[in-house]
Design a protein around this motif. Structure first.
Motif, mmCIF file in Angstrom:
data_model
loop_
_atom_site.group_PDB
_atom_site.id
_atom_site.type_symbol
_atom_site.label_atom_id
_atom_site.label_comp_id
_atom_site.label_asym_id
_atom_site.label_seq_id
_atom_site.Cartn_x
_atom_site.Cartn_y
_atom_site.Cartn_z
ATOM 1 N N LEU A 1 41.818 25.184 32.152
ATOM 2 C CA LEU A 1 41.641 26.560 31.680
ATOM 3 C C LEU A 1 41.109 27.480 32.777
ATOM 4 O O LEU A 1 40.863 28.657 32.533
ATOM 5 N N GLY A 2 40.940 26.934 33.969
ATOM 6 C CA GLY A 2 40.378 27.718 35.063
ATOM 7 C C GLY A 2 41.446 28.394 35.898
ATOM 8 O O GLY A 2 42.624 28.441 35.550
ATOM 9 N N GLN A 3 41.004 28.893 37.057
ATOM 10 C CA GLN A 3 41.904 29.631 37.932
ATOM 11 C C GLN A 3 42.315 28.831 39.160
ATOM 12 O O GLN A 3 43.105 29.297 39.965
ATOM 13 N N GLY A 4 41.779 27.603 39.296
ATOM 14 C CA GLY A 4 42.146 26.761 40.422
ATOM 15 C C GLY A 4 42.834 25.494 39.951
ATOM 16 O O GLY A 4 42.729 25.114 38.792
ATOM 17 N N ASN A 5 43.555 24.858 40.845
ATOM 18 C CA ASN A 5 44.237 23.612 40.516
ATOM 19 C C ASN A 5 43.262 22.442 40.546
ATOM 20 O O ASN A 5 42.233 22.491 41.219
ATOM 21 N N ALA A 6 43.619 21.363 39.815
ATOM 22 C CA ALA A 6 42.786 20.158 39.795
ATOM 23 C C ALA A 6 43.686 18.934 39.766
ATOM 24 O O ALA A 6 44.611 18.863 38.954
ATOM 25 N N GLN A 7 43.408 17.981 40.644
ATOM 26 C CA GLN A 7 44.140 16.724 40.629
ATOM 27 C C GLN A 7 43.230 15.640 40.073
ATOM 28 O O GLN A 7 42.078 15.501 40.480
ATOM 29 N N LEU A 8 43.766 14.868 39.133
ATOM 30 C CA LEU A 8 43.026 13.758 38.545
ATOM 31 C C LEU A 8 43.132 12.563 39.494
ATOM 32 O O LEU A 8 44.231 12.082 39.757
ATOM 33 N N LEU A 9 41.990 12.124 40.016
ATOM 34 C CA LEU A 9 41.986 11.022 40.976
ATOM 35 C C LEU A 9 41.679 9.676 40.322
ATOM 36 O O LEU A 9 42.339 8.686 40.590
ATOM 37 N N ASN A 10 40.623 9.649 39.498
ATOM 38 C CA ASN A 10 40.137 8.396 38.916
ATOM 39 C C ASN A 10 39.722 8.601 37.472
ATOM 40 O O ASN A 10 39.443 9.724 37.046
#
Length: 126
Positions: free
Chosen positions: A39-48
Motif C-alpha cells: 500500500l506504500g509508494q515504494g517497491n518491496a521484494q519478499l526475500l525470506n
C-alpha cells in the motif's frame, strides 16, 4: 536519494483439507492463501519467510526459508501478490503467525508481520 518505503498488509484465508487429513492418525492438513498488498509508494521484494505454528498441545513448529512457494516476488507500489501453501499439524486447531523479510529498491530490509491466524477444522470452534 532515499526510496519511499512500502507499506505491507497481509490478508489470510485458510481451508481444512479433509481429503488429505487422517484425524485418527493426528494428521490435519490445511491450506492457506495469503495476499500481500503493498500500500506504500515504494517497491518491496519478499526475500525470506518465518512461520511459528503452535498446535493445541502447545507444540511449536518453526518454518524458515527463502521466499514463498519457490519465488521471491517483487511487489510494486499499489500492487499485491497472492500465493497458496499448506501445512500439516497434529491437532485439529492451531495458531500460525510469522513475518516476511522484505527489501526496498535501495537495499534496505524490513519485516512485514503476518498477524496470528487460526487453522481449525470446520465447526470445531464457535
Amino acid at each position: 536519494m532515499k526510496t519511499l518505503n512500502p507499506t505491507i498488509k497481509c490478508h489470510v484465508t485458510t481451508h481444512y483439507l479433509a481429503e488429505q487429513s487422517e484425524p485418527d492418525n493426528q494428521r490435519f492438513v490445511f491450506s492457506y492463501t495469503i495476499t500481500i498488498a503493498n500500500l506504500g509508494q515504494g517497491n518491496a521484494q519478499l526475500l525470506n519467510r518465518y512461520w511459528l505454528i503452535t498446535d493445541a498441545n502447545g507444540k511449536q513448529l518453526v518454518i524458515e526459508g527463502e521466499g514463498v512457494v519457490g519465488e521471491q516476488p517483487l511487489i510494486t507500489a499499489n500492487d499485491e501478490y497472492t500465493y497458496t501453501s499448506g501445512t500439516i499439524i497434529e491437532t485439529p486447531v492451531a495458531v500460525m503467525q510469522g513475518r516476511y523479510t522484505m527489501q526496498t529498491d535501495d537495499g534496505e530490509t524490513f519485516s512485514a508481520d503476518v498477524a496470528p491466524f487460526r487453522l481449525a477444522i470446520p465447526n470445531i470452534l464457535h
